[in-house]
Design a protein around this motif. Structure first.
Motif, mmCIF file in Angstrom:
data_model
loop_
_atom_site.group_PDB
_atom_site.id
_atom_site.type_symbol
_atom_site.label_atom_id
_atom_site.label_comp_id
_atom_site.label_asym_id
_atom_site.label_seq_id
_atom_site.Cartn_x
_atom_site.Cartn_y
_atom_site.Cartn_z
ATOM 1 N N SER A 199 0.840 -1.188 0.000
ATOM 2 C CA SER A 199 0.000 0.000 0.000
ATOM 3 C C SER A 199 0.880 1.244 0.000
ATOM 4 O O SER A 199 1.673 1.451 0.921
ATOM 5 N N LEU A 200 0.724 2.054 -1.020
ATOM 6 C CA LEU A 200 1.514 3.278 -1.109
ATOM 7 C C LEU A 200 1.087 4.275 -0.034
ATOM 8 O O LEU A 200 1.912 4.997 0.518
ATOM 9 N N ARG A 201 -0.192 4.301 0.313
ATOM 10 C CA ARG A 201 -0.682 5.206 1.342
ATOM 11 C C ARG A 201 -0.077 4.854 2.706
ATOM 12 O O ARG A 201 0.338 5.732 3.458
ATOM 13 N N GLN A 202 -0.020 3.573 3.021
ATOM 14 C CA GLN A 202 0.581 3.162 4.290
ATOM 15 C C GLN A 202 2.080 3.477 4.302
ATOM 16 O O GLN A 202 2.615 3.923 5.311
ATOM 17 N N SER A 203 2.752 3.281 3.177
ATOM 18 C CA SER A 203 4.177 3.601 3.089
ATOM 19 C C SER A 203 4.410 5.093 3.274
ATOM 20 O O SER A 203 5.360 5.510 3.937
ATOM 21 N N TYR A 204 3.522 5.907 2.703
ATOM 22 C CA TYR A 204 3.624 7.354 2.849
ATOM 23 C C TYR A 204 3.447 7.769 4.309
ATOM 24 O O TYR A 204 4.202 8.586 4.838
ATOM 25 N N ARG A 205 2.449 7.186 4.979
ATOM 26 C CA ARG A 205 2.222 7.515 6.385
ATOM 27 C C ARG A 205 3.376 7.065 7.264
ATOM 28 O O ARG A 205 3.755 7.758 8.208
ATOM 29 N N MET A 206 3.931 5.903 6.968
ATOM 30 C CA MET A 206 5.085 5.441 7.737
ATOM 31 C C MET A 206 6.282 6.349 7.517
ATOM 32 O O MET A 206 7.010 6.667 8.456
ATOM 33 N N ALA A 207 6.487 6.784 6.282
ATOM 34 C CA ALA A 207 7.602 7.690 5.989
ATOM 35 C C ALA A 207 7.419 9.016 6.708
ATOM 36 O O ALA A 207 8.388 9.573 7.250
ATOM 37 N N LEU A 208 6.196 9.535 6.738
ATOM 38 C CA LEU A 208 5.947 10.776 7.479
ATOM 39 C C LEU A 208 6.226 10.593 8.964
ATOM 40 O O LEU A 208 6.805 11.472 9.610
ATOM 41 N N ALA A 209 5.846 9.443 9.500
ATOM 42 C CA ALA A 209 6.093 9.190 10.921
ATOM 43 C C ALA A 209 7.588 9.081 11.201
ATOM 44 O O ALA A 209 8.075 9.617 12.207
ATOM 45 N N TYR A 210 8.324 8.388 10.327
ATOM 46 C CA TYR A 210 9.777 8.292 10.523
ATOM 47 C C TYR A 210 10.444 9.661 10.408
ATOM 48 O O TYR A 210 11.357 9.981 11.183
ATOM 49 N N CYS A 211 9.994 10.491 9.462
ATOM 50 C CA CYS A 211 10.559 11.834 9.320
ATOM 51 C C CYS A 211 10.247 12.683 10.555
ATOM 52 O O CYS A 211 11.106 13.431 11.034
#
Length: 108
Positions: free
Chosen positions: A31-43
């Motif tokens: 899921s690209l949306r889940q990957s995006y949210r995880m990346a935002l959380a890591y940032c």
């Protein structure tokens, strides 16, 4: 002025897009949306941690100046401001960790 705005926009986009792509590829492209949210959380976790560390170092210098070990000339209110920035950075780090746990559990 416009050139610097364009450069900052591109760098900001890459700051989120590169981790999103790496997480998306490593997760098997679920899921690209889940990957995006995880990346935002890591940032956000990285930004919160950096804010805490830098503010903590400034707080050490301020307290050293306050107790007479150095003579940088920091005013007394800067100790309170540094302490608030350390607390804000740790709050951002903790909130991003909770969000990351939530996003990770949603994907399972």
């Amino acid at each position: 002025m416009i050139e610097s705005l364009v450069i900052l926009t591109v760098l900001g986009s890459l700051f989120v897009a590169l981790p999103t792509t790496v997480i998306w590829v490593r997760s098997g492209r679920k899921s690209l949306r889940q990957s995006y949210r995880m990346a935002l959380a890591y940032c956000a976790r990285a930004i919160g941690l950096l804010l805490s560390v830098i503010s903590g170092l400034i707080l050490v210098f301020v307290l050293a100046d306050y107790f007479g070990f150095t003579h940088f000339g920091y005013p007394l209110w800067s100790a309170i401001a540094s302490l608030l920035l350390v607390a804000a950075g740790l709050g951002i780090w903790k909130a991003a960790g909770i969000f990351l746990t939530k996003v990770t559990l949603q994907g399972r």
